[in-house]
Motif scaffolding. Structure first.
Motif, short mmCIF file in Angstrom:
data_model
loop_
_atom_site.label_atom_id
_atom_site.label_comp_id
_atom_site.label_asym_id
_atom_site.label_seq_id
_atom_site.Cartn_x
_atom_site.Cartn_y
_atom_site.Cartn_z
N ALA A 39 0.84 -1.21 0.00
CA ALA A 39 0.00 0.00 0.00
C ALA A 39 0.87 1.25 0.00
CB ALA A 39 -0.94 0.00 1.20
N ILE A 40 1.94 1.23 0.76
CA ILE A 40 2.86 2.36 0.78
C ILE A 40 3.51 2.54 -0.59
CG2 ILE A 40 5.04 3.21 1.76
CD1 ILE A 40 4.07 1.95 4.45
N GLU A 41 3.89 1.46 -1.22
CA GLU A 41 4.43 1.55 -2.58
C GLU A 41 3.38 2.11 -3.54
OE1 GLU A 41 7.58 1.20 -3.73
OE2 GLU A 41 8.05 1.04 -1.59
N GLY A 42 2.12 1.79 -3.32
CA GLY A 42 1.05 2.36 -4.13
C GLY A 42 0.98 3.87 -4.01
N THR A 43 1.17 4.38 -2.81
CA THR A 43 1.18 5.84 -2.63
C THR A 43 2.34 6.46 -3.39
OG1 THR A 43 2.53 5.92 -0.61
CG2 THR A 43 0.16 5.65 -0.32
N LYS A 44 3.48 5.81 -3.38
CA LYS A 44 4.65 6.32 -4.10
C LYS A 44 4.41 6.30 -5.61
CE LYS A 44 7.86 4.92 -0.48
NZ LYS A 44 8.97 4.03 -0.12
N ALA A 45 3.73 5.28 -6.09
CA ALA A 45 3.41 5.20 -7.52
C ALA A 45 2.49 6.35 -7.93
CB ALA A 45 2.79 3.85 -7.86
N VAL A 46 1.52 6.67 -7.09
CA VAL A 46 0.62 7.79 -7.38
C VAL A 46 1.40 9.10 -7.40
CG1 VAL A 46 -1.34 9.14 -6.51
CG2 VAL A 46 -1.44 6.64 -6.51
N GLN A 47 2.30 9.27 -6.45
CA GLN A 47 3.10 10.49 -6.42
C GLN A 47 3.93 10.63 -7.70
OE1 GLN A 47 4.98 9.62 -2.60
NE2 GLN A 47 4.09 11.50 -1.77
N ARG A 48 4.54 9.55 -8.13
CA ARG A 48 5.35 9.60 -9.37
C ARG A 48 4.48 9.89 -10.58
NH1 ARG A 48 7.66 5.08 -6.91
NH2 ARG A 48 6.46 3.68 -8.23
N ALA A 49 3.33 9.24 -10.66
CA ALA A 49 2.45 9.41 -11.82
C ALA A 49 1.85 10.82 -11.87
CB ALA A 49 1.33 8.36 -11.78
N ALA A 50 1.59 11.41 -10.72
CA ALA A 50 0.95 12.72 -10.67
C ALA A 50 1.93 13.86 -10.96
CB ALA A 50 0.29 12.94 -9.32
N ASP A 51 3.21 13.62 -10.79
CA ASP A 51 4.21 14.66 -11.01
C ASP A 51 4.20 15.09 -12.48
OD1 ASP A 51 6.32 16.42 -10.50
OD2 ASP A 51 7.82 14.89 -10.97
N GLY A 52 3.70 16.26 -12.74
CA GLY A 52 3.66 16.78 -14.10
C GLY A 52 2.51 16.23 -14.94
N ALA A 53 1.57 15.52 -14.32
CA ALA A 53 0.45 14.96 -15.07
C ALA A 53 -0.41 16.08 -15.67
CB ALA A 53 -0.42 14.09 -14.15
N THR A 54 -0.97 15.79 -16.82
CA THR A 54 -1.84 16.74 -17.48
C THR A 54 -3.29 16.29 -17.34
OG1 THR A 54 -1.66 15.56 -19.59
CG2 THR A 54 -0.08 17.35 -19.16
N ILE A 55 -4.22 17.14 -17.72
CA ILE A 55 -5.64 16.79 -17.71
C ILE A 55 -6.04 16.40 -19.13
CG2 ILE A 55 -7.98 17.64 -17.37
CD1 ILE A 55 -6.80 19.53 -15.24
N ASP A 56 -6.62 15.23 -19.27
CA ASP A 56 -7.11 14.74 -20.56
C ASP A 56 -8.63 14.74 -20.49
OD1 ASP A 56 -7.62 13.51 -22.97
OD2 ASP A 56 -6.72 11.58 -22.42
N ASP A 57 -9.24 15.82 -20.94
CA ASP A 57 -10.70 15.96 -20.89
C ASP A 57 -11.31 15.16 -22.03
OD1 ASP A 57 -13.33 16.69 -20.83
OD2 ASP A 57 -12.96 18.85 -20.85
N GLN A 58 -11.96 14.06 -21.70
CA GLN A 58 -12.55 13.17 -22.70
C GLN A 58 -14.07 13.30 -22.78
OE1 GLN A 58 -11.08 9.19 -22.14
NE2 GLN A 58 -8.96 9.84 -22.32
#
Length: 60
Positions: A39-58
């Motif tokens: 679960a802690i690794e999951g939080t780290k994955a979210v942090q990495r993925a969110a860094d610089g993420a853009t919004i894709d309005d579909q």
């Protein structure tokens, strides 16, 4: 104050995380994990993925 991840054990004995904003509102909830460390690794994955993420309005 920045938001925070909370790692907790659910009623089924699985580990989960939730992301809370600085005002305490839950803004995201993770899937269930077999171990607390996963679960802690999951939080780290979210942090990495969110860094610089853009919004894709579909919506069209």
């Amino acid at each position: 104050m920045a938001g925070k991840f909370e790692v907790y054990e659910d009623k089924a004995g699985k580990f989960r995380f939730r992301l809370k904003s600085s005002n305490g509102q839950v803004v995201a909830v993770g899937e269930d994990y077999e171990t607390k460390s996963a679960a802690i690794e999951g939080t780290k994955a979210v942090q990495r993925a969110a860094d610089g993420a853009t919004i894709d309005d579909q919506t069209g």
